[in-house]
Enzyme design. Structure first.
Site, PDB file in Angstrom:
ATOM      1  N   ASP A 138      84.147 -26.349  51.560  1.00  0.00           N
ATOM      2  CA  ASP A 138      82.876 -26.885  51.074  1.00  0.00           C
ATOM      3  C   ASP A 138      82.686 -26.754  49.558  1.00  0.00           C
ATOM      4  O   ASP A 138      81.862 -27.466  48.977  1.00  0.00           O
ATOM      5  CB  ASP A 138      81.707 -26.191  51.782  1.00  0.00           C
ATOM      6  CG  ASP A 138      81.676 -24.693  51.498  1.00  0.00           C
ATOM      7  OD1 ASP A 138      82.753 -24.053  51.542  1.00  0.00           O
ATOM      8  OD2 ASP A 138      80.598 -24.158  51.210  1.00  0.00           O
ATOM      9  N   THR A 188      78.876 -19.810  50.038  1.00  0.00           N
ATOM     10  CA  THR A 188      80.132 -19.124  50.341  1.00  0.00           C
ATOM     11  C   THR A 188      80.179 -18.867  51.838  1.00  0.00           C
ATOM     12  O   THR A 188      79.218 -18.376  52.416  1.00  0.00           O
ATOM     13  CB  THR A 188      80.251 -17.784  49.581  1.00  0.00           C
ATOM     14  OG1 THR A 188      81.307 -17.014  50.173  1.00  0.00           O
ATOM     15  CG2 THR A 188      78.973 -16.963  49.653  1.00  0.00           C
ATOM     16  N   THR A 206      84.776 -16.780  47.263  1.00  0.00           N
ATOM     17  CA  THR A 206      84.297 -17.906  46.480  1.00  0.00           C
ATOM     18  C   THR A 206      83.427 -17.272  45.419  1.00  0.00           C
ATOM     19  O   THR A 206      82.884 -16.197  45.652  1.00  0.00           O
ATOM     20  CB  THR A 206      83.410 -18.818  47.356  1.00  0.00           C
ATOM     21  OG1 THR A 206      84.127 -19.180  48.519  1.00  0.00           O
ATOM     22  CG2 THR A 206      82.985 -20.081  46.631  1.00  0.00           C
TER      23      THR A 206
END
Lengths: 332, 332
Positions: A229, A249, A198
């Site tokens: 998320d 992350t 991420t």
């Protein structure tokens, strides 16, 4: 005589106060923190490590330049994330991994700490830079979150060209999918030899405005349609001028269930914890106790920064106007 | 003699303590709260009002029966929401509204306060009871959130039949879409003459386990692909045995940006606020100051309940094991 003395003292105090305020203004701290994912990071060849460090440095400098020139935190966040999305090294944009159907599905989100406005997209396949689209959702729509084809339709309305999904094909990521498929049965989610790819950035500008953004290509071999998320405001991304800006992350499901990004802010606002203590508590206590891997980056309204993670590494770095600067991959 | 007296007193104290604990066990409060959406509710014909009240009563009684028989809070929540989804009156399941493309896109989520496990789906078109699929995501997958076709693919893997989207067609909802389209330009999101149709349930069972669930058909004429707060854990739904279970209804974008459902829990855990005070503060202060309409229902681990809203009405009701019961539409 006493009266004159009084006036003299009052004037002196006023002058002192004004000079202090002015100094405070000059001293207004600004800066940014970035990440490129946390996870079990080991055995990276020296040459590749150099590439990671160079790209993190480039992104930090480009974002910092904007802040230094008086630009706003949202522009810095967007610029940094776009650079990381355009780079093959990180699991976002161009470097996105493949899902179990061999498709790249991308998510991104951005939040403005000054207004609490936010924009996010999930499951797009034909958007070169998801972070730009997330910002358009925030600024040009009355909504916060768009999914899949709906998000792409909105992109077209905004004049963004849809690209050929082939753009996201890279041999390295395809091999990762094949490897993951071989291991199937042992679900990759509980596989600890995994980088939660991420990218994210949080920034504080000269006007004291905070912003946060996150972008991801999801998890290799993840089930089609699964959302982590990163595009969830409060889970992967949160910013509020009252407290802090956060980008996460890690194992997305746990970050959603624990509302991690907002939780940092809530601990600061409601429990008067410092940014560092709040972030440490969540990553190394709350999440660790749930066996949930990951990390986060944060900056508060005073320019304090934090980058905790409970994995073996996290691509990360920050640069502040007081001269402090760091770019790291592994633990100290 | 003194020794015997001491033993006698000790035994007496022990017996008293045991009887107290036993009484406490008997007294273990359980119950549930439900909602069928908040908004500008006015001019409902008397006959229709009776239908709403009757359906709310039916759902409450069915859910309560499960709790009374020692069933768990998740089953009660699922049962209540399924009843409301199967009914034409509420904007969820069968009664779902149409989006701007004339399609019904449904969202739902559920959370288990005992484990913090959660499941959610968004943008499904061929799932009769989205709440059942959300529960399957929670219990049968390692993920939390699935979107659109991915969610439907998961449903098929779970043996759930996909239905003809025609099932969701109702003349009343189609007329609402046509009316909304006529008004286009005046975006429906800022239109205050609007019911935020959502259904939800929160429950506390005899074992002290909390659960929360929410289901919705979105907003009439909403842009294709827009996701509100209902399927977002922490925004529309949250449950934690440490604090409370919450389900929200309202202008979804604000509920996402304010992480409303989790915020109730955070205020209780970090600021030691009561459920009632936390919920009141968020709905009638925080959200009201942002001009954000809506309401929520909550139950805490002691069986205290709350149902605040800042609109003219909210379909709502609760039933508790201490005999307290209420079913209402308008303000007191």
């Amino acid at each position: 005589m006493i009266r004159i003395k009084k006036y003299f003292v009052c004037t002196l105090i006023c002058l002192l106060f004004i000079s202090c305020v002015d100094k405070e203004k000059d001293k207004t701290k600004f800066g940014l923190v970035i990440h490129g994912g946390a996870g079990v990071i080991s055995n990276i060849p020296a040459e590749k490590e150099k590439e990671y460090i160079a790209k993190l440095n480039e992104a930090i400098e480009e974002g910092y330049k904007i802040l230094e020139q008086g630009g706003n935190s949202l522009d810095a966040v967007e610029t940094v994330i776009k650079i990381l999305e355009d780079c093959l090294l990180f699991n976002a944009g161009k470097g996105a991994v493949f899902n179990s159907d061999g498709i790249n599905e991308l998510d991104a989100s951005i939040m403005d700490g000054a207004t609490l406005n936010a924009g996010a997209i999930t499951g797009v396949r034909r958007i070169k830079n998801p972070i730009l689209l997330a910002r358009l959702v925030m600024e040009k729509s009355v909504h916060v979150l768009f999914t899949g084809e709906g998000a792409e339709k909105f992109a077209q309305e905004m004049g963004i060209d849809l690209i050929d999904p082939e753009y996201f094909y890279t041999e390295e990521r395809w091999k990762s999918l094949e490897k993951a498929k071989e291991k199937e049965g042992q679900t990759q989610v509980s596989d600890k030899n995994f980088i939660y790819g991420t990218v994210g950035c949080v920034a504080l500008d000269k006007n004291g405005n905070l912003a946060a953004g996150t972008s991801t290509g999801g998890m290799t071999n993840k089930k089609f349609g699964r959302v982590g998320d990163s595009p969830i405001i409060g889970a992967g991304t949160y910013a509020n001028n009252k407290t802090c800006a956060v980008s996460c992350t890690g194992h997305g499901e746990y970050f959603i269930k624990n509302c991690v990004a907002y939780d940092v802010s809530a601990l600061m606002e409601y429990k008067r914890m410092s940014l560092k203590d709040a972030a440490e508590y969540i990553i190394n206590n709350k999440l660790k106790n749930q066996n949930a891997d990951g990390g986060l980056i944060g900056i508060d309204k005073f320019g304090n920064v934090t980058m905790p993670f409970n994995t073996s590494g996290m691509f990360r770095g920050y640069k502040l106007s007081d001269g402090k600067r760091e770019v790291k991959i592994y633990k100290d």
